[in-house]
Scaffold this motif. Structure first.
Motif, PDB file in Angstrom:
ATOM      1  N   ASN A 176      -1.703 -20.563 -16.808  1.00 28.99           N
ATOM      2  CA  ASN A 176      -2.604 -21.190 -15.822  1.00 28.99           C
ATOM      3  C   ASN A 176      -2.403 -22.697 -15.667  1.00 28.99           C
ATOM      4  OD1 ASN A 176      -4.782 -18.990 -17.323  1.00 28.99           O
ATOM      5  ND2 ASN A 176      -4.189 -18.711 -15.189  1.00 28.99           N
ATOM      6  N   ASP A 207      -3.429 -26.955 -12.107  1.00 32.23           N
ATOM      7  CA  ASP A 207      -3.962 -25.604 -12.281  1.00 32.23           C
ATOM      8  C   ASP A 207      -3.134 -24.670 -11.403  1.00 32.23           C
ATOM      9  OD1 ASP A 207      -5.395 -23.244 -12.355  1.00 32.23           O
ATOM     10  OD2 ASP A 207      -7.347 -24.190 -12.133  1.00 32.23           O
ATOM     11  N   THR A 208      -2.483 -23.668 -12.005  1.00 33.84           N
ATOM     12  CA  THR A 208      -1.614 -22.768 -11.233  1.00 33.84           C
ATOM     13  C   THR A 208      -2.387 -21.625 -10.588  1.00 33.84           C
ATOM     14  OG1 THR A 208      -1.087 -21.519 -13.249  1.00 33.84           O
ATOM     15  CG2 THR A 208       0.405 -23.299 -12.631  1.00 33.84           C
ATOM     16  N   LEU A 209      -3.727 -21.616 -10.760  1.00 32.96           N
ATOM     17  CA  LEU A 209      -4.567 -20.578 -10.155  1.00 32.96           C
ATOM     18  C   LEU A 209      -4.068 -19.194 -10.579  1.00 32.96           C
ATOM     19  CD1 LEU A 209      -4.886 -22.287  -6.651  1.00 32.96           C
ATOM     20  CD2 LEU A 209      -6.442 -22.471  -8.608  1.00 32.96           C
ATOM     21  N   ASP A 210      -3.834 -18.288  -9.623  1.00 33.99           N
ATOM     22  CA  ASP A 210      -3.363 -16.951 -10.005  1.00 33.99           C
ATOM     23  C   ASP A 210      -1.873 -16.769  -9.741  1.00 33.99           C
ATOM     24  OD1 ASP A 210      -3.563 -17.043  -7.265  1.00 33.99           O
ATOM     25  OD2 ASP A 210      -4.298 -15.003  -7.036  1.00 33.99           O
ATOM     26  N   ASN A 211      -1.144 -17.892  -9.612  1.00 40.21           N
ATOM     27  CA  ASN A 211       0.299 -17.807  -9.395  1.00 40.21           C
ATOM     28  C   ASN A 211       1.031 -17.511 -10.707  1.00 40.21           C
ATOM     29  OD1 ASN A 211       0.773 -18.757  -6.493  1.00 40.21           O
ATOM     30  ND2 ASN A 211      -0.581 -20.347  -7.293  1.00 40.21           N
ATOM     31  N   ASN A 212       1.999 -16.631 -10.643  1.00 36.55           N
ATOM     32  CA  ASN A 212       2.914 -16.390 -11.762  1.00 36.55           C
ATOM     33  C   ASN A 212       4.202 -17.155 -11.468  1.00 36.55           C
ATOM     34  OD1 ASN A 212       1.125 -14.582 -13.069  1.00 36.55           O
ATOM     35  ND2 ASN A 212       1.792 -12.935 -11.711  1.00 36.55           N
ATOM     36  N   SER A 216       6.508 -18.008  -6.807  1.00 39.65           N
ATOM     37  CA  SER A 216       5.512 -17.146  -7.432  1.00 39.65           C
ATOM     38  C   SER A 216       5.537 -15.807  -6.714  1.00 39.65           C
ATOM     39  CB  SER A 216       4.116 -17.774  -7.344  1.00 39.65           C
ATOM     40  OG  SER A 216       3.544 -17.551  -6.064  1.00 39.65           O
ATOM     41  N   GLN A 217       4.608 -14.930  -7.096  1.00 38.87           N
ATOM     42  CA  GLN A 217       4.556 -13.623  -6.445  1.00 38.87           C
ATOM     43  C   GLN A 217       4.164 -13.736  -4.975  1.00 38.87           C
ATOM     44  OE1 GLN A 217       2.377 -14.892  -8.492  1.00 38.87           O
ATOM     45  NE2 GLN A 217       0.343 -13.930  -8.408  1.00 38.87           N
ATOM     46  N   TYR A 218       3.683 -14.934  -4.562  1.00 40.93           N
ATOM     47  CA  TYR A 218       3.297 -15.150  -3.175  1.00 40.93           C
ATOM     48  C   TYR A 218       4.398 -15.844  -2.369  1.00 40.93           C
ATOM     49  CZ  TYR A 218      -1.268 -14.140  -5.179  1.00 40.93           C
ATOM     50  OH  TYR A 218      -2.315 -13.548  -5.837  1.00 40.93           O
ATOM     51  N   THR A 267      -8.438 -26.442  -1.925  1.00 42.16           N
ATOM     52  CA  THR A 267      -8.684 -25.030  -2.156  1.00 42.16           C
ATOM     53  C   THR A 267      -9.647 -24.493  -1.111  1.00 42.16           C
ATOM     54  OG1 THR A 267     -10.525 -25.535  -3.607  1.00 42.16           O
ATOM     55  CG2 THR A 267      -8.350 -25.363  -4.621  1.00 42.16           C
TER      56      THR A 267
END
Length: 272
Positions: A128, A142-147, A165-167, A189
């Protein structure tokens, strides 16, 4: 010249002798490999053909691209320097979190899952969190929900950073900043955007908080209810019928109540 431990100096002396290089050149390459986290190096060393790049695993580029002997020398030297950095205290310990330390990120982040460097930028990935060192300044995002799968620097005049990332490809400056100066995000955000919308429309009696990330419900403008302003000739039967049709539409849209509609319709019908 960078200070070395006694063990580090001995390794440098040995490598300089075996590779027929000056100690200064070996120390320079040691710094380049260390800057790349022990797995890569970008360098500009005259004794090794000028500018080049090395990556552990076999990728070596030198100024004289067809000089395979020089490529082999750079590859072998960098591999030995990488092993030395992994197994020997080459430099005197530097305070954790300082630029000279291998652990240049804030100590409370722990150990990164991956790290690396490119040009004047170093990065380290944590759960994170993403730490970026740019020109000696460390910023934690903060990477939020990014992998995060990798960090890269845009080629050209700017120093904008992106990561995969996955996005897809994401700009680093769109992430919330936890600490450090960083670059102010161009886009906040979703919660901040919703707050901005609320503030801009505060005079319209919108609710003060909108935490569902949706636009506030729009209040429909009132429809005109002054029948005298309707531009229809009511002096003839056809005109009165047309006027009744208009107020019927107003009634259907909710602009007129049942009582208002029936009263006006009765009044108009009485003129026929």
């Amino acid at each position: 010249m960078q200070q070395l431990t006694s063990a580090g100096q001995n390794i440098v002396n040995d490598l300089a002798q075996r590779y027929n290089l000056s100690q200064e050149a070996v120390i320079y390459m040691l710094g380049a490999v260390n800057q790349g986290g022990g797995s890569m190096a970008q360098f500009n060393c005259p004794e090794l053909g000028g500018s080049g790049q090395w990556m552990r695993g076999g990728m070596t580029m030198v100024g004289d691209m067809f000089n395979n002997g020089l490529k082999a020398t750079v590859d072998n030297l960098c591999n030995e320097l990488s092993n030395a950095l992994a197994n020997t205290q080459m430099f005197p310990p530097a305070p954790v979190g300082s630029r000279a330390s291998n652990q240049w990120w804030p100590g409370d982040l722990g150990s990164p899952s991956s790290s690396g460097a490119q040009n004047n930028i170093r990065y380290a990935v944590f759960p994170n969190r993403l730490a970026i060192e740019l020109n000696g300044q460390v910023t934690v995002y903060d990477t939020l929900d990014n992998n995060i799968g990798g960090v890269s620097q845009q080629q050209g005049g700017d120093t904008s950073l992106t990561f995969s990332s996955q996005y897809g490809t994401i700009a680093v400056d769109t992430l919330p900043i936890i600490s450090g100066a960083g670059i102010a995000p161009q886009k906040q955000t979703n919660f901040a955007q919703a707050s901005d919308v609320t503030n801009q429309n505060s005079n319209d009696n919108f609710s003060p908080a909108n935490t569902n990330n949706t636009m506030p419900e729009q209040i429909p403008e009132p429809m005109p209810n002054n029948m005298n302003n309707l531009s229809v000739d009511d002096s003839s039967t056809d005109g009165i019928i047309a006027l009744i049709e208009k107020i019927a539409k107003l009634h259907e849209s909710g602009a007129l109540t049942d009582d208002e509609f029936n009263t006006k319709k009765t009044e108009l019908l009485s003129r026929i």
